[in-house]
Design a protein around this motif. Sequence first.
Motif, PDB file in Angstrom:
ATOM      1  N   ARG A 120      10.297 -14.177   4.152  1.00  0.00           N
ATOM      2  CA  ARG A 120      10.451 -13.724   3.173  1.00  0.00           C
ATOM      3  C   ARG A 120       9.104 -12.599   2.539  1.00  0.00           C
ATOM      4  O   ARG A 120       7.869 -12.829   2.461  1.00  0.00           O
ATOM      5  CB  ARG A 120      10.241 -14.623   1.924  1.00  0.00           C
ATOM      6  CG  ARG A 120      11.134 -13.718   0.388  1.00  0.00           C
ATOM      7  CD  ARG A 120      11.230 -14.987  -0.685  1.00  0.00           C
ATOM      8  NE  ARG A 120      12.786 -15.303  -0.376  1.00  0.00           N
ATOM      9  CZ  ARG A 120      14.188 -14.416   0.025  1.00  0.00           C
ATOM     10  NH1 ARG A 120      14.090 -12.803  -0.913  1.00  0.00           N
ATOM     11  NH2 ARG A 120      15.466 -15.142  -0.605  1.00  0.00           N
ATOM     12  N   ALA A 122       7.958 -10.954  -0.940  1.00  0.00           N
ATOM     13  CA  ALA A 122       8.068  -9.996  -2.546  1.00  0.00           C
ATOM     14  C   ALA A 122       6.940 -10.464  -3.450  1.00  0.00           C
ATOM     15  O   ALA A 122       5.817 -10.897  -2.804  1.00  0.00           O
ATOM     16  CB  ALA A 122       8.471 -12.310  -2.838  1.00  0.00           C
ATOM     17  N   TYR A 131      10.249  -7.299  -5.546  1.00  0.00           N
ATOM     18  CA  TYR A 131      10.849  -6.718  -5.294  1.00  0.00           C
ATOM     19  C   TYR A 131      11.007  -7.909  -3.422  1.00  0.00           C
ATOM     20  O   TYR A 131      10.520  -8.406  -4.691  1.00  0.00           O
ATOM     21  CB  TYR A 131       9.570  -5.609  -3.915  1.00  0.00           C
ATOM     22  CG  TYR A 131      10.127  -5.368  -2.853  1.00  0.00           C
ATOM     23  CD1 TYR A 131      11.422  -4.933  -2.397  1.00  0.00           C
ATOM     24  CD2 TYR A 131      10.270  -6.140  -1.091  1.00  0.00           C
ATOM     25  CE1 TYR A 131      11.759  -4.451  -0.452  1.00  0.00           C
ATOM     26  CE2 TYR A 131      10.218  -5.805   0.269  1.00  0.00           C
ATOM     27  CZ  TYR A 131      11.108  -4.988  -0.265  1.00  0.00           C
ATOM     28  OH  TYR A 131      11.676  -5.019   1.117  1.00  0.00           O
ATOM     29  N   SER A 132      11.791  -8.368  -3.511  1.00  0.00           N
ATOM     30  CA  SER A 132      12.167  -9.155  -2.920  1.00  0.00           C
ATOM     31  C   SER A 132      13.247  -9.134  -1.331  1.00  0.00           C
ATOM     32  O   SER A 132      13.964  -8.742  -2.076  1.00  0.00           O
ATOM     33  CB  SER A 132      12.582 -10.768  -3.438  1.00  0.00           C
ATOM     34  OG  SER A 132      12.752 -11.641  -2.339  1.00  0.00           O
ATOM     35  N   GLU A 133      12.966  -9.226  -0.347  1.00  0.00           N
ATOM     36  CA  GLU A 133      13.512  -9.233   1.037  1.00  0.00           C
ATOM     37  C   GLU A 133      12.896 -10.383   1.392  1.00  0.00           C
ATOM     38  O   GLU A 133      12.568 -10.653   2.620  1.00  0.00           O
ATOM     39  CB  GLU A 133      13.777  -8.359   1.426  1.00  0.00           C
ATOM     40  CG  GLU A 133      15.064  -7.925   2.068  1.00  0.00           C
ATOM     41  CD  GLU A 133      14.737  -6.271   3.065  1.00  0.00           C
ATOM     42  OE1 GLU A 133      15.567  -5.803   4.063  1.00  0.00           O
ATOM     43  OE2 GLU A 133      14.290  -5.430   2.611  1.00  0.00           O
ATOM     44  N   THR A 135      14.017 -11.479   5.921  1.00  0.00           N
ATOM     45  CA  THR A 135      13.969 -11.067   7.194  1.00  0.00           C
ATOM     46  C   THR A 135      14.456 -12.254   8.231  1.00  0.00           C
ATOM     47  O   THR A 135      13.491 -13.368   8.128  1.00  0.00           O
ATOM     48  CB  THR A 135      12.995 -10.266   7.209  1.00  0.00           C
ATOM     49  OG1 THR A 135      13.192  -9.027   6.522  1.00  0.00           O
ATOM     50  CG2 THR A 135      13.100  -9.059   8.868  1.00  0.00           C
ATOM     51  N   LYS A 154       6.780  -5.116   7.678  1.00  0.00           N
ATOM     52  CA  LYS A 154       8.071  -4.870   6.436  1.00  0.00           C
ATOM     53  C   LYS A 154       7.370  -3.611   5.857  1.00  0.00           C
ATOM     54  O   LYS A 154       6.354  -3.424   5.083  1.00  0.00           O
ATOM     55  CB  LYS A 154       7.880  -6.385   5.341  1.00  0.00           C
ATOM     56  CG  LYS A 154       8.955  -5.544   4.442  1.00  0.00           C
ATOM     57  CD  LYS A 154      10.303  -5.751   5.281  1.00  0.00           C
ATOM     58  CE  LYS A 154      11.661  -5.666   4.212  1.00  0.00           C
ATOM     59  NZ  LYS A 154      12.937  -5.780   5.201  1.00  0.00           N
ATOM     60  N   ILE A 157       8.608  -0.755   1.107  1.00  0.00           N
ATOM     61  CA  ILE A 157       8.337  -1.697   0.112  1.00  0.00           C
ATOM     62  C   ILE A 157       8.154  -1.260  -1.450  1.00  0.00           C
ATOM     63  O   ILE A 157       7.403  -0.298  -0.919  1.00  0.00           O
ATOM     64  CB  ILE A 157       7.694  -2.919  -0.070  1.00  0.00           C
ATOM     65  CG1 ILE A 157       7.536  -3.423   1.224  1.00  0.00           C
ATOM     66  CG2 ILE A 157       7.615  -3.784  -1.370  1.00  0.00           C
ATOM     67  CD1 ILE A 157       6.555  -4.968   1.951  1.00  0.00           C
TER      68      ILE A 157
END
Length: 185
Positions: A120, A122, A131-133, A135, A154, A157
């Motif tokens: 993650r 964030a 932002y938070s994702e 993968t 990543k 962002i």
Amino acid sequence: MIGKVSSRLLGISLLLVAAGCNKTDTGGAIDAGGSAAAPTPAVIQGSCPQVFLLDGTAVHTAYAKGAKDDPTQVMYQSTLVNTTRQCVQSDSQLVMTVVVQGRVTPGPAGTGGTINLPIRVAATDGQTTLYSELTQYPVTVQPGAGASQFIFTKANITLPGGAGSFAKVYVGFDEGPQGKQKKKK
């Protein structure tokens, strides 16, 4: 005498290389046809948010099905170790690319193959999540081969325009919520 001169030249060379890496040219680029292209946004590092690895999320250990906290049942252990980042600033947003180096070590119960690491990224500004994702990052583990290194990247962002001064970016493993167990009747 020669050793002192060579070490000074090496030091000066390293400073010149570092100075070249920090250049933030905002001028227009020239395409292959020779015409001026649109100006490129500035790559900035000074107001690019720092990336942090938290102790509780920088290590992920996977156990064989049904096992927990048994060292003989470890399938693999993955660790995040180093980070870097790059930011591009425009009038309305800050776009980051975060790169994290890690390694995966197979355990006694590991069989090798491709595993998905839940990573993650964030970004927060105080108590606000910007932002938070999560993968699922695939890494191939060779049985009996020792630790394997990987590079997780990543890109894109996107943070609000003035976020760089106060934002912090966190990268870590996120196993998500534990599944609820059914109660026995």
